[in-house]
Structure formats: structure tokens, C-alpha cells
Design a protein around this motif. Structure first.
Motif, mmCIF file in Angstrom:
data_model
loop_
_atom_site.group_PDB
_atom_site.id
_atom_site.type_symbol
_atom_site.label_atom_id
_atom_site.label_comp_id
_atom_site.label_asym_id
_atom_site.label_seq_id
_atom_site.Cartn_x
_atom_site.Cartn_y
_atom_site.Cartn_z
ATOM 1 N N HIS A 59 54.164 -1.302 -5.581
ATOM 2 C CA HIS A 59 54.439 -2.735 -5.482
ATOM 3 C C HIS A 59 55.904 -3.042 -5.149
ATOM 4 O O HIS A 59 56.192 -4.091 -4.585
ATOM 5 N N PHE A 60 56.822 -2.141 -5.554
ATOM 6 C CA PHE A 60 58.251 -2.385 -5.405
ATOM 7 C C PHE A 60 58.946 -1.113 -4.930
ATOM 8 O O PHE A 60 58.406 -0.011 -5.053
ATOM 9 N N HIS A 61 60.139 -1.284 -4.391
ATOM 10 C CA HIS A 61 61.029 -0.143 -4.169
ATOM 11 C C HIS A 61 61.678 0.164 -5.516
ATOM 12 O O HIS A 61 62.578 -0.544 -5.959
ATOM 13 N N VAL A 62 61.197 1.198 -6.178
ATOM 14 C CA VAL A 62 61.567 1.495 -7.569
ATOM 15 C C VAL A 62 62.642 2.567 -7.616
ATOM 16 O O VAL A 62 62.533 3.606 -6.943
ATOM 17 N N ILE A 63 63.651 2.305 -8.422
ATOM 18 C CA ILE A 63 64.715 3.295 -8.651
ATOM 19 C C ILE A 63 64.974 3.388 -10.156
ATOM 20 O O ILE A 63 65.413 2.416 -10.779
ATOM 21 N N ALA A 64 64.648 4.528 -10.742
ATOM 22 C CA ALA A 64 65.081 4.848 -12.106
ATOM 23 C C ALA A 64 66.281 5.769 -11.982
ATOM 24 O O ALA A 64 66.325 6.617 -11.088
ATOM 25 N N PHE A 65 67.266 5.620 -12.850
ATOM 26 C CA PHE A 65 68.451 6.469 -12.712
ATOM 27 C C PHE A 65 69.019 6.845 -14.072
ATOM 28 O O PHE A 65 68.799 6.163 -15.075
ATOM 29 N N ASP A 66 69.746 7.972 -14.069
ATOM 30 C CA ASP A 66 70.463 8.428 -15.261
ATOM 31 C C ASP A 66 71.806 7.709 -15.349
ATOM 32 O O ASP A 66 72.591 7.726 -14.390
ATOM 33 N N PHE A 67 72.076 7.112 -16.495
ATOM 34 C CA PHE A 67 73.412 6.555 -16.705
ATOM 35 C C PHE A 67 74.470 7.647 -16.612
ATOM 36 O O PHE A 67 74.200 8.829 -16.876
ATOM 37 N N VAL A 68 75.687 7.266 -16.258
ATOM 38 C CA VAL A 68 76.813 8.188 -16.324
ATOM 39 C C VAL A 68 76.889 8.743 -17.750
ATOM 40 O O VAL A 68 76.653 8.041 -18.731
ATOM 41 N N LEU A 126 67.096 -10.626 -9.385
ATOM 42 C CA LEU A 126 65.868 -11.406 -9.280
ATOM 43 C C LEU A 126 65.393 -11.660 -10.724
ATOM 44 O O LEU A 126 66.132 -12.217 -11.516
ATOM 45 N N ARG A 127 64.190 -11.237 -11.082
ATOM 46 C CA ARG A 127 63.740 -11.410 -12.466
ATOM 47 C C ARG A 127 64.200 -10.231 -13.333
ATOM 48 O O ARG A 127 64.456 -9.133 -12.830
ATOM 49 N N LEU A 128 64.262 -10.472 -14.652
ATOM 50 C CA LEU A 128 64.736 -9.482 -15.613
ATOM 51 C C LEU A 128 63.631 -9.149 -16.615
ATOM 52 O O LEU A 128 62.853 -10.020 -17.000
ATOM 53 N N ILE A 129 63.610 -7.880 -17.043
ATOM 54 C CA ILE A 129 62.739 -7.475 -18.150
ATOM 55 C C ILE A 129 63.605 -6.772 -19.190
ATOM 56 O O ILE A 129 64.221 -5.737 -18.916
ATOM 57 N N VAL A 287 54.198 -5.746 -13.240
ATOM 58 C CA VAL A 287 53.814 -6.207 -11.903
ATOM 59 C C VAL A 287 53.492 -7.697 -11.926
ATOM 60 O O VAL A 287 53.958 -8.463 -11.063
ATOM 61 N N LYS A 288 52.703 -8.126 -12.912
ATOM 62 C CA LYS A 288 52.333 -9.541 -12.953
ATOM 63 C C LYS A 288 53.560 -10.426 -13.146
ATOM 64 O O LYS A 288 53.719 -11.449 -12.466
ATOM 65 N N TYR A 289 54.442 -10.029 -14.078
ATOM 66 C CA TYR A 289 55.604 -10.870 -14.356
ATOM 67 C C TYR A 289 56.549 -10.929 -13.158
ATOM 68 O O TYR A 289 57.022 -12.006 -12.772
ATOM 69 N N LEU A 290 56.828 -9.789 -12.558
ATOM 70 C CA LEU A 290 57.793 -9.779 -11.450
ATOM 71 C C LEU A 290 57.266 -10.454 -10.196
ATOM 72 O O LEU A 290 58.045 -10.958 -9.388
ATOM 73 N N THR A 291 55.945 -10.476 -10.032
ATOM 74 C CA THR A 291 55.385 -11.100 -8.833
ATOM 75 C C THR A 291 55.051 -12.576 -9.022
ATOM 76 O O THR A 291 55.043 -13.345 -8.052
#
Length: 295
Positions: A59-68, A126-129, A287-291
Motif C-alpha cells: 500500500h505504501f513505500h515503506v521504510i523501517a530503519f535502525d536509529f543511530v 502526512l498522518r502520524l501513528i 492501512v485504514k487510518y493512513l488511507t
């Protein structure tokens, strides 16, 4: 199921940033019109989202990342680690990836960073969770004791070699005891491998200093707090019935302080990791909330 089977279809790679060095990311859904960043909690890493990156990438271009200082991202020992630096890291990562605006979702420390980022860089959101987020007042004695317990468990894993058992104890803190069967040997060993690295052992005292401060204060609060009233974006408090530290009353008290806030409490019994404990429900809500803006 293996973490790495869950990640099939995602790209695991490194991105260079000006201030924070190499950042490890897990990415899926390239080409989708809207981006979504997923941020882990203190001491965590992208494996916390192993069950979500690929499904949400539909549904989205998803990026999970490790904090510094975390996971396999660069471990800096010449900086302090207030939550605000992770917000700056997210901004630099967005710049490096050429992403102007995105949905932002964070769990625990990542939720606090989401709120800080929204206030400092509102034009990038955009929207926040806010997923079982830190940075809000602790409302109960149990919550304060939960914070002290987390600091105590964390201390067992740096300054001396961590063990499988010490890692398991800390990860049991994250997950509701009815879901402890999800704590596979592979999941525990992946964190043990990260925590055992010499670079992590050097950065860990700096990364976890905020927990030590909270423990010294009797678990009354954490050093960093969100300015909820300054958040202009639509924001979802995504909570659980068994969240440690910040229980449902803490989320209910925080909700009126958000200008455009909603609260969703997971139907399945979960602890601090709803994205891992009930990924199908979590992903559907996201997905529902962000869309649509609804839950």
C-alpha cells in the motif's frame, strides 16, 4: 516463521546520511505514491517490523530503519542521545531517499520521535501513528514500576557480555505473557548478536542513559516529552490492553491534548509490540487510518 522469510520481498540496505553515518533500512513498496516510515523503540532495530514491512509495502513505500546507535546503523560515541537526535536522523534519511513528505509511525521511543518530528518538521509529515508511544505522562504506580523494571533489565545487557537469558528476559518485558510463544530462539539470538557487537557495547551506555535517569527518578517520568498540543497533523494513538509503562489510562489522558487525535486499542491482548504480536490487526488498522483517517 523465520524473520527472514517475513522479510522476503523487502530490500535490506544501507543509506549514508551527513550527520549520522550509515543507516540500515528495510524497504518495500518502492514506487507507491505515499511513503511510510516505521521506527522502533529504545534498544530495538528493524527486526521489530519484520512482519509488517512487506504487507504494508503493498500500500505504501515503506521504510523501517535502525536509529543511530542501534541495530546495524552507525554507533556514534561522540554525541549524546536525546530523542530529538532521532528526529533529525529521520529528516536526513528522508532527504537522502528523496522523500519530501511521509506518514510517520513509531513504537515506544519511535512514537516519541514521531511526535517530536511532527513539531519540528511539520511540512514533512502526512498522518502520524503513535504506537504505544513514550513521551506522555505516566498515570499509574504500575507504569512507574514498569519503567524501573525496563531500566533494570536493560542494564544486564551492556557493560558485560549479554546472554541468551538476559536478552530473553528483556524481550519478555516487551510482549504480553500470553504471546511469549512468539519469542523464538531466532528472534532472541538476532538481538543477542546485535547487543554482543563491540560497537553496540560502546554506544549502549549513551543510548540507554535516558533509562538510567528515569530509574534514578523512581520511574516518575522519562527525560523527553512530546508537546502534544503543538502537533497539527492527524494522529492516531494505537494502544494495547497490556502496554507497560503507559497503560490505556495514559493514552486516554493524552488524547484530548491532540488537536486531531484518535485512539484505537488493539482487540487482541498485546503488550508493547502490537505490530509483532498481532500483525494482521495492526497492519489493517494502519492501512485504514493512513488511507482514510478513520479507524
Amino acid at each position: 516463521m523465520s524473520i527472514w522469510i517475513d522479510f522476503l520481498g523487502a530490500e535490506i540496505r544501507y543509506v549514508d546520511t551527513p550527520s549520522f553515518g550509515r543507516v540500515r533500512i528495510a524497504e518495500a513498496g518502492k514506487g507507491k505514491p505515499e511513503a511510510l516510515f516505521l521506527m522502533h523503540g529504545i534498544g530495538g532495530h528493524i527486526e521489530a517490523y519484520s512482519k509488517n514491512v512487506v504487507p504494508l509495502g503493498e500500500h505504501f513505500h515503506v521504510i523501517a530503519f535502525d536509529f543511530v546507535g542501534h541495530g546495524l546503523s552507525e554507533k556514534k560515541t561522540d554525541i549524546e542521545y536525546p530523542a530529538s537526535i532521532y528526529a533529525d536522523q529521520l529528516k536526513e534519511l528522508m532527504d537522502a531517499l528523496g522523500i519530501e513528505k511521509a506518514h510517520i509511525s513509531g513504537e515506544s521511543l519511535g512514537g516519541l520521535v514521531t511526535g517530536l518530528f511532527a513539531v519540528k518538521y511539520p511540512e514533512r509529515c502526512l498522518r502520524l501513528i503513535l504506537n504505544t508511544a513514550g513521551g506522555i505522562p505516566i498515570m499509574t504506580d504500575k507504569g512507574r514500576q514498569d519503567l524501573v523494571n525496563l531500566a533494570t533489565l536493560t542494564e544486564k545487557n551492556y557493560g558485560k557480555p549479554p546472554s541468551f537469558e538476559s536478552i530473553r528476559e528483556r524481550m519478555q518485558w516487551l510482549i504480553y505473557e500470553g504471546n511469549w510463544d512468539l519469542l523464538t530462539d531466532e528472534l532472541i539470538e538476532s538481538r543477542l548478536a546485535i547487543y554482543s557487537r563491540p560497537d553496540f557495547q560502546k554506544s549502549a551506555p549513551l543510548v540507554f542513559a535516558r533509562l538510567n535517569q528515569a530509574k534514578a527518578g523512581g520511574g516518575q517520568s522519562m527525560p523527553d516529552a512530546m508537546e502534544l498540543e503543538k502537533i497539527e497533523q492527524e494522529a492516531l494513538l494505537l494502544w494495547t490492553t497490556h502496554n507497560p509503562i503507559h497503560d490505556v489510562p495514559a493514552a486516554e489522558a493524552a488524547l484530548p491534548r491532540l488537536k486531531k487525535g484518535k485512539l484505537y486499542v488493539m482487540r487482541k491482548d498485546c503488550g508493547h509490540w502490537p505490530q509483532y504480536e498481532s500483525p494482521e490487526e495492526f497492519d489493517a488498522v494502519v492501512v485504514k487510518y493512513l488511507t482514510t483517517g478513520e479507524v
